[in-house]
Design an enzyme around this catalytic site. Structure first.
Site, PDB file in Angstrom:
ATOM      1  CG  ASP A  20      -2.053   0.957   1.124  1.00 31.84           C
ATOM      2  OD1 ASP A  20      -2.287   1.498   0.023  1.00 31.84           O
ATOM      3  OD2 ASP A  20      -2.727   1.193   2.144  1.00 31.84           O
ATOM      4  CG  ASN A  68      -7.405  -2.268  -6.034  1.00 33.46           C
ATOM      5  OD1 ASN A  68      -6.486  -3.040  -5.787  1.00 33.46           O
ATOM      6  ND2 ASN A  68      -7.664  -1.237  -5.236  1.00 33.46           N
TER       7      ASN A  68
HETATM    8  C1  FPP Z   1      -1.636   0.229  -3.446  1.00 29.60           C
HETATM    9  O1  FPP Z   1      -1.204   1.538  -3.567  1.00 29.60           O
HETATM   10  C2  FPP Z   1      -1.208  -0.614  -4.530  1.00 29.60           C
HETATM   11  C3  FPP Z   1      -2.018  -1.152  -5.500  1.00 29.60           C
HETATM   12  C4  FPP Z   1      -3.456  -0.911  -5.595  1.00 29.60           C
HETATM   13  C5  FPP Z   1      -1.520  -2.026  -6.548  1.00 29.60           C
HETATM   14  C6  FPP Z   1      -0.256  -2.768  -6.288  1.00 29.60           C
HETATM   15  C7  FPP Z   1       0.519  -2.758  -7.546  1.00 29.60           C
HETATM   16  C8  FPP Z   1       1.853  -2.691  -7.637  1.00 29.60           C
HETATM   17  C9  FPP Z   1       2.747  -2.745  -6.469  1.00 29.60           C
HETATM   18  C10 FPP Z   1       2.503  -2.521  -8.946  1.00 29.60           C
HETATM   19  C11 FPP Z   1       2.606  -3.669  -9.872  1.00 29.60           C
HETATM   20  C12 FPP Z   1       2.470  -5.016  -9.332  1.00 29.60           C
HETATM   21  C13 FPP Z   1       3.139  -6.090  -9.793  1.00 29.60           C
HETATM   22  C14 FPP Z   1       2.820  -7.423  -9.222  1.00 29.60           C
HETATM   23  C15 FPP Z   1       4.191  -6.011 -10.812  1.00 29.60           C
HETATM   24  P1  FPP Z   1      -2.302   2.677  -3.642  1.00 29.60           P
HETATM   25  O2  FPP Z   1      -2.434   3.124  -5.036  1.00 29.60           O
HETATM   26  O3  FPP Z   1      -3.561   2.191  -3.018  1.00 29.60           O
HETATM   27  O4  FPP Z   1      -1.649   3.780  -2.766  1.00 29.60           O
HETATM   28  P2  FPP Z   1      -2.425   4.929  -1.996  1.00 29.60           P
HETATM   29  O5  FPP Z   1      -3.139   4.256  -0.850  1.00 29.60           O
HETATM   30  O6  FPP Z   1      -1.312   5.792  -1.548  1.00 29.60           O
HETATM   31  O7  FPP Z   1      -3.336   5.593  -2.960  1.00 29.60           O
END
Ligand code: FPP
Length: 245
Positions: A20, A68
């Site tokens: 996250d 998501n």
């Molecule tokens: C949370 O950060 C992350 C995600 C929703 C997606 C996870 C994806 C990756 C780490 C990138 C690619 C993955 C792979 C397996 C190559 P957020 O966007 O919710 O952060 P925030 O809470 O700060 O908005």
């Protein structure tokens, strides 16, 4: 930070991670949140390779939740194309590091391209014997449990399973994670302290580790911090300390 001294069998067998903070990490630097996901993909590589180096048997990453799908369209499509690119790019390194890929979730909901790439990398890494990396994609624990209940009920109706025989083993066998042991250590980054519908059944006895570090900043050092914290804990599984010694 290096790891404190440990016997290999003390290491968590199964580590699960709620990655996250990509968006906030980017926004804090005045960048578009989509760049946070790009940086997040680099942190995935570092963490997977660090886990493989330690000999962690199972690593499960929450890469995309059922919720998501409700994000802005451009963000969803960026994440999907990042997945395709990462899978393509990482195949060689996964093979070099003896990593075996698998995936859990409602995989049929993924765009065709992502699904195809995923299946290809899963097939090509199937005979690797090192860390089993599982990507949770379009994953939701309640959906997973609902699906298991539907499957088991159908088998009861068709006299394949007897109601009296339903136990935890049978439930485990109907979850997406049927091939995985329970989670030993659950890590969540970015300072949020919640589970967000991730592996609800499988974390029943997991040790929880929350860190303020944003996912793009997570690396080998941070993984070692989390494992060090885990190694200090006494896992009692409902027993008393005295019973354990
Ligand atoms: C949370 O950060 C992350 C995600 C929703 C997606 C996870 C994806 C990756 C780490 C990138 C690619 C993955 C792979 C397996 C190559 P957020 O966007 O919710 O952060 P925030 O809470 O700060 O908005």
């Amino acid at each position: 930070m290096s790891l404190k001294k440990f016997n290999t069998e003390e290491l968590p067998q199964h580590i699960a991670v709620i990655m996250d903070g990509n968006g906030r990490w980017a926004q804090k630097q005045g960048k578009n949140r989509l760049l946070g996901h790009e940086a997040g993909a680099k942190a995935v590589r570092k963490t997977v390779e660090a886990a493989a180096k330690l000999g962690i048997k199972h690593l499960t990453l929450y890469a995309f939740s059922t919720e998501n799908w409700n994000r802005p369209k451009t963000e969803v499509s960026t994440l999907m194309s990042l997945l395709v690119r990462s899978l393509r790019r990482e195949l060689r390194r996964m093979t070099e590091n003896n990593i075996r890929l698998s995936a859990i979730g409602s995989l049929d909901k993924l765009p065709k391209k992502v699904h195809e790439e995923l299946v290809e990398v899963i097939e090509k890494t199937q005979s690797n014997t090192g860390t089993n990396l599982t990507l949770a994609l379009s994953y939701g624990a309640r959906e997973e449990i609902k699906q298991a209940i539907v499957d088991i009920s159908r088998k009861v109706k068709n006299s394949i399973i007897n109601v009296e025989n339903i136990d935890e083993t049978i439930i485990n066998e109907h979850l997406y994670t049927q091939h995985l042991p329970d989670v030993d250590l659950l890590i969540r980054t970015s300072g949020e302290v919640r589970i967000s519908n991730f592996l609800l059944w499988q974390i029943a006895y997991a040790e929880l580790y929350f860190t303020d570090v944003m996912w793009p900043e997570f690396d080998e050092h941070e993984l070692h911090q989390a494992i060090n914290s885990y190694l200090k804990r006494e896992r009692r599984f409902g027993k008393t300390s005295e019973q354990l010694t």
